[in-house]
Design a protein around this motif. Structure first.
Motif, PDB file in Angstrom:
ATOM      1  N   GLN A 135      75.264 -40.186  34.700  1.00 35.99           N
ATOM      2  CA  GLN A 135      75.458 -39.357  33.434  1.00 35.99           C
ATOM      3  C   GLN A 135      76.833 -38.741  33.512  1.00 35.99           C
ATOM      4  O   GLN A 135      77.589 -38.638  32.650  1.00 35.99           O
ATOM      5  CB  GLN A 135      74.511 -38.235  33.591  1.00 35.99           C
ATOM      6  N   SER A 136      77.365 -38.430  34.648  1.00 41.12           N
ATOM      7  CA  SER A 136      78.695 -37.780  34.934  1.00 41.12           C
ATOM      8  C   SER A 136      79.567 -38.485  34.573  1.00 41.12           C
ATOM      9  O   SER A 136      80.944 -38.022  34.083  1.00 41.12           O
ATOM     10  CB  SER A 136      78.825 -36.894  36.355  1.00 41.12           C
ATOM     11  N   ASP A 139      80.566 -38.720  30.532  1.00 43.28           N
ATOM     12  CA  ASP A 139      80.791 -37.456  29.763  1.00 43.28           C
ATOM     13  C   ASP A 139      81.708 -37.662  28.684  1.00 43.28           C
ATOM     14  O   ASP A 139      82.676 -38.477  28.790  1.00 43.28           O
ATOM     15  CB  ASP A 139      81.537 -36.427  31.096  1.00 43.28           C
ATOM     16  N   THR A 144      86.708 -34.816  32.206  1.00 48.94           N
ATOM     17  CA  THR A 144      85.636 -34.359  33.022  1.00 48.94           C
ATOM     18  C   THR A 144      84.855 -35.664  33.679  1.00 48.94           C
ATOM     19  O   THR A 144      84.691 -35.861  34.784  1.00 48.94           O
ATOM     20  CB  THR A 144      84.509 -33.859  32.170  1.00 48.94           C
ATOM     21  N   ALA A 145      84.962 -36.992  32.817  1.00 53.85           N
ATOM     22  CA  ALA A 145      84.426 -38.155  33.416  1.00 53.85           C
ATOM     23  C   ALA A 145      85.245 -38.787  34.391  1.00 53.85           C
ATOM     24  O   ALA A 145      84.778 -39.117  35.653  1.00 53.85           O
ATOM     25  CB  ALA A 145      84.065 -39.246  32.357  1.00 53.85           C
TER      26      ALA A 145
END
Length: 261
Positions: A135-136, A139, A144-145
């Motif tokens: 999930q990360s 993003d 953020t990813a």
């Protein structure tokens, strides 16, 4: 830059440096040969290092068609054929380690020694990263990813003292379709049944804190590959070969020296 031709005519860019017996260095998914920048030099005084840009990356052709880890292994053989190299040591990391499994199992006569770094047998036996990790990495905010990926690759201490550039975060010029093709190739990898066919001396290396490709995969590989030995690097994450190169480089060189015949 030299190019090899795959069986289906795809042009594969490859790079060589150093002198001595051939040592093939295989990069991770959606990355090109720059993955090894700053590291291949550790091997060049004793080996001719050989890298390639996977199809879909770098200067290689980028056909929009299914890719597979077995197909990537055939591409490596095409490069060795172009170089006139009969046998080589093979050091594959991450997806490159998945490809290296097929080289050891299906092209045993071409592989004199095998190093499998931060990799997995894949399929239903492989241990996948957790859903929160997946999930990360998707993003919606690219920054953020990217930060999530950086923290899977390197420890916070290392990131605090190293501003980059980072060569393990993917080929920035890859077309989106090729990234998807690489992801599918990696996800569909399953070498479990073929691993007992690996006859080369094999070293398995993994960082103990690798959550991107969990370290629990190392003993799975070791159990399946005859005579394989395992070295875990305490505290290392996925890019152990870069951050912990002062440990990993000598480990690999000692193994190669010991198995050279």
């Amino acid at each position: 830059m030299p190019f090899a031709k795959a069986a289906n005519g795809v042009r594969l860019a490859y790079q060589t440096a150093g002198r001595g017996p051939a040592l093939v260095l295989l990069a991770g998914q959606a990355n090109n040969h720059h993955w090894w920048d700053g590291i291949r030099e550790d091997f060049e005084s004793r080996y001719q290092t050989v890298t390639l840009d996977w199809r879909g990356t770098g200067d290689s052709d980028k056909p929009d068609e299914p890719y597979s880890t077995t197909g990537f292994a055939d591409d490596v053989i095409a490069v060795l054929d172009d170089l006139g190299v009969d046998r080589a040591a093979v050091y594959g990391t991450s997806m490159g380690g998945r490809v290296a499994q097929w080289l050891g199992a299906r092209h045993a006569e071409r592989v004199r020694a095998l190093i499998l770094g931060c990799t997995s047998p894949g399929g239903r036996h492989g241990i996948e990263r957790g859903p929160e990790i997946r999930q990360s990495l998707i993003d919606p905010d690219p920054a953020t990813a990217r930060q999530a990926l950086l923290e899977l690759m390197y420890t916070p201490e290392w990131l605090a003292h190293n501003a980059g550039p980072f060569h393990t975060l993917g080929d920035p010029d890859m077309p989106a379709y090729a990234k998807r093709r690489h992801l599918m190739a990696s996800n569909r990898h399953d070498a479990w049944d073929a691993l007992p066919d690996i006859a080369s001396p094999t070293l398995i290396v993994h960082g103990t804190e690798d959550r991107f490709n969990p370290a629990a995969n190392a003993p799975l590989l070791a159990e399946r590959i005859p005579g394989a030995r395992t070295r875990l690097i305490p505290g290392a994450r996925h890019a152990y070969f870069e951050e912990f190169r002062s440990v990993a480089g000598p480990l690999v060189l000692d193994f190669l020296d010991e198995t050279h015949h």
